[in-house]
Scaffold this motif. Structure first.
Motif, PDB file in Angstrom:
ATOM      1  N   ALA A 172      34.709  34.613  49.967  1.00 54.04           N
ATOM      2  CA  ALA A 172      36.118  35.022  49.892  1.00 54.04           C
ATOM      3  C   ALA A 172      36.272  35.883  48.641  1.00 54.04           C
ATOM      4  O   ALA A 172      35.695  35.577  47.596  1.00 54.04           O
ATOM      5  CB  ALA A 172      37.029  33.798  49.798  1.00 54.04           C
ATOM      6  N   SER A 173      37.022  36.958  48.751  1.00 54.59           N
ATOM      7  CA  SER A 173      37.232  37.861  47.625  1.00 54.59           C
ATOM      8  C   SER A 173      38.544  37.562  46.921  1.00 54.59           C
ATOM      9  O   SER A 173      39.578  37.408  47.568  1.00 54.59           O
ATOM     10  CB  SER A 173      37.255  39.317  48.104  1.00 54.59           C
ATOM     11  N   VAL A 174      38.479  37.484  45.610  1.00 56.10           N
ATOM     12  CA  VAL A 174      39.668  37.388  44.766  1.00 56.10           C
ATOM     13  C   VAL A 174      39.686  38.687  43.966  1.00 56.10           C
ATOM     14  O   VAL A 174      38.977  38.824  42.967  1.00 56.10           O
ATOM     15  CB  VAL A 174      39.617  36.158  43.838  1.00 56.10           C
ATOM     16  N   TRP A 175      40.456  39.654  44.446  1.00 55.68           N
ATOM     17  CA  TRP A 175      40.476  40.981  43.845  1.00 55.68           C
ATOM     18  C   TRP A 175      41.233  40.952  42.527  1.00 55.68           C
ATOM     19  O   TRP A 175      42.319  40.388  42.428  1.00 55.68           O
ATOM     20  CB  TRP A 175      41.107  41.995  44.805  1.00 55.68           C
ATOM     21  N   TYR A 176      40.669  41.577  41.514  1.00 56.07           N
ATOM     22  CA  TYR A 176      41.292  41.597  40.195  1.00 56.07           C
ATOM     23  C   TYR A 176      42.673  42.250  40.234  1.00 56.07           C
ATOM     24  O   TYR A 176      43.569  41.838  39.506  1.00 56.07           O
ATOM     25  CB  TYR A 176      40.413  42.322  39.176  1.00 56.07           C
ATOM     26  N   ASP A 177      42.839  43.258  41.092  1.00 55.99           N
ATOM     27  CA  ASP A 177      44.141  43.932  41.166  1.00 55.99           C
ATOM     28  C   ASP A 177      45.245  43.006  41.676  1.00 55.99           C
ATOM     29  O   ASP A 177      46.422  43.267  41.458  1.00 55.99           O
ATOM     30  CB  ASP A 177      44.051  45.173  42.059  1.00 55.99           C
ATOM     31  N   GLY A 178      44.890  41.915  42.353  1.00 54.06           N
ATOM     32  CA  GLY A 178      45.877  40.970  42.857  1.00 54.06           C
ATOM     33  C   GLY A 178      46.270  39.896  41.854  1.00 54.06           C
ATOM     34  O   GLY A 178      47.251  39.180  42.043  1.00 54.06           O
TER      35      GLY A 178
END
Length: 191
Positions: free
Chosen positions: A127-133
Protein backbone atom coordinates in the motif's frame (compact mmCIF):
# COMPACT_ATOMS: atom_id res chain seq x y z
CA UNK A 1 26.84 5.08 8.42
CA UNK A 2 26.93 3.25 5.11
CA UNK A 3 24.80 4.52 2.24
CA UNK A 4 23.42 1.00 1.79
CA UNK A 5 22.06 0.68 5.32
CA UNK A 6 18.88 -1.39 5.73
CA UNK A 7 17.63 -3.42 8.66
CA UNK A 8 20.01 -3.83 11.56
CA UNK A 9 20.04 -4.66 15.24
CA UNK A 10 16.94 -3.78 17.23
CA UNK A 11 18.78 -1.63 19.82
CA UNK A 12 20.60 0.56 17.32
CA UNK A 13 17.58 2.33 15.75
CA UNK A 14 17.84 5.44 17.93
CA UNK A 15 21.60 5.78 17.43
CA UNK A 16 21.27 5.41 13.67
CA UNK A 17 18.46 8.01 13.64
CA UNK A 18 20.65 10.50 15.51
CA UNK A 19 23.55 9.79 13.15
CA UNK A 20 21.32 10.27 10.08
CA UNK A 21 19.95 13.56 11.44
CA UNK A 22 23.48 14.82 12.03
CA UNK A 23 24.53 13.80 8.51
CA UNK A 24 21.53 15.56 6.96
CA UNK A 25 22.30 18.68 9.00
CA UNK A 26 25.87 18.54 7.62
CA UNK A 27 24.51 18.34 4.04
CA UNK A 28 25.04 14.64 3.36
CA UNK A 29 22.54 12.86 1.13
CA UNK A 30 20.13 10.22 2.40
CA UNK A 31 21.28 6.62 2.01
CA UNK A 32 20.30 4.89 -1.21
CA UNK A 33 19.35 1.20 -1.09
CA UNK A 34 18.94 -1.34 -3.84
CA UNK A 35 15.23 -2.13 -3.99
CA UNK A 36 13.85 -5.64 -3.73
CA UNK A 37 10.47 -4.39 -5.00
CA UNK A 38 9.51 -2.70 -8.24
CA UNK A 39 9.47 1.08 -7.79
CA UNK A 40 8.27 3.81 -10.14
CA UNK A 41 10.74 5.09 -12.72
CA UNK A 42 13.28 7.35 -11.00
CA UNK A 43 12.04 6.51 -7.49
CA UNK A 44 14.81 6.03 -4.91
CA UNK A 45 14.65 3.71 -1.90
CA UNK A 46 16.08 5.21 1.30
CA UNK A 47 15.03 2.80 4.07
CA UNK A 48 13.57 -0.65 4.71
CA UNK A 49 12.35 -1.06 8.31
CA UNK A 50 9.87 -2.97 10.39
CA UNK A 51 7.19 -1.26 12.49
CA UNK A 52 3.89 -1.89 14.18
CA UNK A 53 1.02 0.03 12.62
CA UNK A 54 -2.39 1.39 13.61
CA UNK A 55 -5.16 3.18 11.73
CA UNK A 56 -7.77 5.44 13.34
CA UNK A 57 -11.02 4.39 11.72
CA UNK A 58 -14.51 3.07 12.17
CA UNK A 59 -15.51 -0.44 11.16
CA UNK A 60 -18.75 -2.21 10.36
CA UNK A 61 -19.94 -4.40 13.22
CA UNK A 62 -22.74 -6.88 12.85
CA UNK A 63 -24.56 -8.22 15.85
CA UNK A 64 -27.54 -10.42 16.52
CA UNK A 65 -30.34 -9.10 18.64
CA UNK A 66 -31.06 -11.42 21.53
CA UNK A 67 -34.40 -13.17 21.24
CA UNK A 68 -36.40 -14.50 24.15
CA UNK A 69 -39.25 -16.93 23.95
CA UNK A 70 -41.61 -16.65 26.90
CA UNK A 71 -44.33 -19.06 27.98
CA UNK A 72 -46.75 -18.35 30.76
CA UNK A 73 -49.09 -15.61 31.83
CA UNK A 74 -49.04 -11.86 31.19
CA UNK A 75 -46.68 -11.07 34.08
CA UNK A 76 -44.04 -13.53 32.85
CA UNK A 77 -44.49 -12.28 29.27
CA UNK A 78 -44.05 -8.63 30.40
CA UNK A 79 -40.91 -9.47 32.40
CA UNK A 80 -39.46 -11.39 29.44
CA UNK A 81 -40.22 -8.48 27.08
CA UNK A 82 -38.52 -5.97 29.39
CA UNK A 83 -35.50 -8.27 29.71
CA UNK A 84 -35.31 -8.74 25.92
CA UNK A 85 -35.51 -4.98 25.29
CA UNK A 86 -32.73 -4.39 27.81
CA UNK A 87 -30.57 -7.10 26.19
CA UNK A 88 -31.14 -5.57 22.70
CA UNK A 89 -30.14 -2.10 23.94
CA UNK A 90 -27.00 -3.51 25.55
CA UNK A 91 -26.05 -5.47 22.40
CA UNK A 92 -26.64 -2.40 20.19
CA UNK A 93 -24.57 -0.17 22.52
CA UNK A 94 -21.69 -2.69 22.53
CA UNK A 95 -21.79 -2.90 18.71
CA UNK A 96 -21.81 0.91 18.38
CA UNK A 97 -18.83 1.16 20.74
CA UNK A 98 -16.89 -1.45 18.73
CA UNK A 99 -17.77 0.28 15.43
CA UNK A 100 -16.80 3.80 16.55
CA UNK A 101 -13.61 5.34 15.14
CA UNK A 102 -10.64 4.24 17.23
CA UNK A 103 -7.05 3.10 16.80
CA UNK A 104 -7.12 -0.32 15.18
CA UNK A 105 -4.02 -2.47 15.01
CA UNK A 106 -2.60 -3.32 11.60
CA UNK A 107 -0.01 -5.59 13.19
CA UNK A 108 3.63 -5.83 12.24
CA UNK A 109 4.44 -4.12 8.95
CA UNK A 110 7.37 -3.83 6.59
CA UNK A 111 7.84 -0.19 5.59
CA UNK A 112 9.94 1.04 2.68
CA UNK A 113 10.70 4.77 2.56
CA UNK A 114 11.39 6.18 -0.88
CA UNK A 115 11.84 9.76 -2.01
CA UNK A 116 8.09 9.89 -2.89
CA UNK A 117 6.17 7.62 -0.52
CA UNK A 118 6.09 4.99 2.13
CA UNK A 119 5.38 1.52 0.81
CA UNK A 120 3.68 -0.56 3.50
CA UNK A 121 3.36 -4.35 3.25
CA UNK A 122 -0.08 -5.15 4.68
CA UNK A 123 -2.27 -8.22 4.21
CA UNK A 124 -0.12 -9.59 1.39
CA UNK A 125 0.06 -6.43 -0.72
CA UNK A 126 1.94 -3.13 -0.92
CA UNK A 127 0.00 0.00 0.00
CA UNK A 128 1.34 3.45 -0.87
CA UNK A 129 1.32 6.35 1.56
CA UNK A 130 2.20 9.26 -0.72
CA UNK A 131 4.12 12.09 0.91
CA UNK A 132 1.99 14.67 -0.93
CA UNK A 133 -1.07 13.34 0.95
CA UNK A 134 0.46 13.79 4.41
CA UNK A 135 -0.78 17.04 5.99
CA UNK A 136 0.68 16.71 9.48
CA UNK A 137 3.41 14.63 11.02
CA UNK A 138 3.42 14.11 14.80
CA UNK A 139 6.58 12.37 15.98
CA UNK A 140 6.95 11.08 19.51
CA UNK A 141 10.56 9.97 19.34
CA UNK A 142 10.78 9.02 23.01
CA UNK A 143 7.95 6.54 22.45
CA UNK A 144 9.41 5.52 19.07
CA UNK A 145 6.12 6.49 17.43
CA UNK A 146 5.00 8.76 14.59
CA UNK A 147 1.44 9.68 13.63
CA UNK A 148 0.57 10.90 10.13
CA UNK A 149 -2.59 12.93 9.43
CA UNK A 150 -4.20 13.28 6.00
CA UNK A 151 -6.89 15.49 4.47
CA UNK A 152 -9.11 12.71 3.13
CA UNK A 153 -7.87 9.57 4.86
CA UNK A 154 -7.85 8.22 8.41
CA UNK A 155 -4.62 8.80 10.37
CA UNK A 156 -1.82 6.24 10.50
CA UNK A 157 0.51 5.58 13.41
CA UNK A 158 3.74 3.61 13.30
CA UNK A 159 5.76 2.49 16.31
CA UNK A 160 8.86 0.43 16.91
CA UNK A 161 12.60 0.66 17.46
CA UNK A 162 13.29 1.88 13.90
CA UNK A 163 10.56 4.53 13.81
CA UNK A 164 12.89 7.36 14.96
CA UNK A 165 15.12 6.58 11.97
CA UNK A 166 12.08 6.42 9.69
CA UNK A 167 10.85 9.74 11.13
CA UNK A 168 14.13 11.48 10.32
CA UNK A 169 14.00 10.06 6.79
CA UNK A 170 10.33 10.99 6.39
CA UNK A 171 10.91 14.53 7.68
CA UNK A 172 13.78 15.06 5.23
CA UNK A 173 11.69 13.76 2.32
CA UNK A 174 8.65 15.87 3.27
CA UNK A 175 10.81 18.98 3.65
CA UNK A 176 12.39 18.36 0.25
CA UNK A 177 9.00 17.89 -1.40
CA UNK A 178 7.84 21.16 0.14
CA UNK A 179 10.87 23.06 -1.12
CA UNK A 180 13.32 23.26 1.76
CA UNK A 181 16.80 23.70 0.23
CA UNK A 182 18.75 21.78 2.88
CA UNK A 183 16.41 18.80 2.63
CA UNK A 184 16.56 18.90 -1.17
CA UNK A 185 20.35 18.72 -0.95
CA UNK A 186 20.01 15.70 1.39
CA UNK A 187 18.00 13.95 -1.29
CA UNK A 188 20.67 14.73 -3.85
CA UNK A 189 18.55 17.29 -5.72
CA UNK A 190 19.88 20.64 -6.88
CA UNK A 191 18.29 23.34 -4.70
Amino acid sequence: MEATWGRGGVDSGWDVAVELAEQIADGSPLPVLASTVLLDRGEILHADVGAFGWRFQAIDVFYEEPRILAFGGPVLFAAASIGAASARRRARAEAEQLAAPQWRSLGELRVLATDRRLLVWFEGAWASVWYDGIRELHPDLEQHRVTMLFDDDPPYALAGPWVPYLTVMLTACLAARRGTDAAAAALGANP
